[in-house]
Write a protein that holds these residues in place. Sequence first.
Motif, PDB file in Angstrom:
ATOM      1  N   VAL A 295       0.828  -1.201   0.000  1.00  0.00           N
ATOM      2  CA  VAL A 295       0.000   0.000   0.000  1.00  0.00           C
ATOM      3  C   VAL A 295       0.869   1.261   0.000  1.00  0.00           C
ATOM      4  CG1 VAL A 295      -1.641   1.347   1.355  1.00  0.00           C
ATOM      5  CG2 VAL A 295      -2.028  -1.082   1.009  1.00  0.00           C
ATOM      6  N   ILE A 296       1.920   1.253   0.791  1.00  0.00           N
ATOM      7  CA  ILE A 296       2.825   2.404   0.829  1.00  0.00           C
ATOM      8  C   ILE A 296       3.430   2.644  -0.552  1.00  0.00           C
ATOM      9  CG2 ILE A 296       5.010   3.283   1.753  1.00  0.00           C
ATOM     10  CD1 ILE A 296       4.361   1.707   4.328  1.00  0.00           C
TER      11      ILE A 296
ATOM     12  N   ALA B 254      -4.100  11.533   4.238  1.00  0.00           N
ATOM     13  CA  ALA B 254      -2.881  11.578   4.968  1.00  0.00           C
ATOM     14  C   ALA B 254      -2.304  10.213   4.989  1.00  0.00           C
ATOM     15  CB  ALA B 254      -3.132  12.074   6.341  1.00  0.00           C
ATOM     16  N   ALA B 255      -3.087   9.209   4.802  1.00  0.00           N
ATOM     17  CA  ALA B 255      -2.559   7.870   4.836  1.00  0.00           C
ATOM     18  C   ALA B 255      -2.043   7.361   3.552  1.00  0.00           C
ATOM     19  CB  ALA B 255      -3.608   6.911   5.282  1.00  0.00           C
ATOM     20  N   ASP B 256      -2.009   8.131   2.546  1.00  0.00           N
ATOM     21  CA  ASP B 256      -1.623   7.659   1.222  1.00  0.00           C
ATOM     22  C   ASP B 256      -0.541   6.626   1.286  1.00  0.00           C
ATOM     23  OD1 ASP B 256      -1.892  10.731  -0.561  1.00  0.00           O
ATOM     24  OD2 ASP B 256      -3.287   9.165  -0.161  1.00  0.00           O
ATOM     25  N   ALA B 257       0.564   6.941   1.865  1.00  0.00           N
ATOM     26  CA  ALA B 257       1.673   6.029   1.818  1.00  0.00           C
ATOM     27  C   ALA B 257       1.860   5.260   3.061  1.00  0.00           C
ATOM     28  CB  ALA B 257       2.930   6.800   1.516  1.00  0.00           C
ATOM     29  N   ALA B 258       1.739   5.818   4.190  1.00  0.00           N
ATOM     30  CA  ALA B 258       2.221   5.040   5.297  1.00  0.00           C
ATOM     31  C   ALA B 258       1.399   4.943   6.521  1.00  0.00           C
ATOM     32  CB  ALA B 258       3.583   5.498   5.679  1.00  0.00           C
ATOM     33  N   ALA B 259       0.210   5.394   6.532  1.00  0.00           N
ATOM     34  CA  ALA B 259      -0.612   5.056   7.678  1.00  0.00           C
ATOM     35  C   ALA B 259      -0.732   3.568   7.732  1.00  0.00           C
ATOM     36  CB  ALA B 259      -1.979   5.672   7.577  1.00  0.00           C
TER      37      ALA B 259
END
Length: 284
Positions: free
Chosen positions: A115-116, A217-222
């Motif tokens: 996902v990240i 805000a979670a696009d990459a790494a939440a």
Amino acid sequence: MTLTIEQRIAGAEKAWQEGRIIQGDWRRRDGGGGNDGRELVCALAAFGPDINASTDCPADLMPLWLAYLVPRIDDGIAFADVPWFMGELVARAKRWHKLDAAAWDRIRTAYLIMVIRQAVEWAEPVQPDPKPEYWGKVVDACNGVVEALEGKADLATARRAAADAAAAADAAARWAAARWAAADAADAADAAARWAAARWAAADAAAARWAAARWAAADAAAAARWAAARWAAARWAAADARWAAAAARWAAAAARWAAADARPKAYRTIAEKLFVLIDAELAA
């Protein structure tokens, strides 16, 4: 009456075959056509009449993080893709009883790393050319969280890098809406890394909620923040599980900057790659 896992899977397969899988609701009655009164269900509710929330899903059917993720993907993909998703899910549910906790943990970690990486890939096309300075920081921060998830780097260091990247990208995003994808990815990395240990739990839950409200805000790494739940105290297990679904939602949000229909396609990509990860463990 308590249903067996086999009965739950059979019920889900029947709902899929009858075209009763829906989006945007747990369950409802069909009020149109010649099928009045049919029960329509979402992809997770199809596994039992007692499942009306992700937390209702039996642990021996699927891990809690996947129970949170299934409705998110079901709602996020294009309506035309719902039968495909449900069919693929049921096909694997019939076989994944052989997977142990270690296998599911490997799937979860690999999913979050995926996902990240997808979020960065989806955010990159909307960046200016030449690439601005903040973009390099975002990419480095996200790569750092990935390495930490792989056990190759220190999570605290990755968190600090993510925080720096988030600040740099956010400053640019305030002036250029097209750059929000990068700012969101960096904020995600920051929130993700900080959630990794139980001592960050309360502060990072608030930070992640704030990040989510800022469009991806979670696009990459939440995702990574949630993944680190394996280090968290047991009492945080249910809350941590929700971040698997949040990671998918936020990663797909990054794709929205590329095209109007990008988010449903992003969810389809996430689902396809999740199934590949499950298949790899089933074949091991």
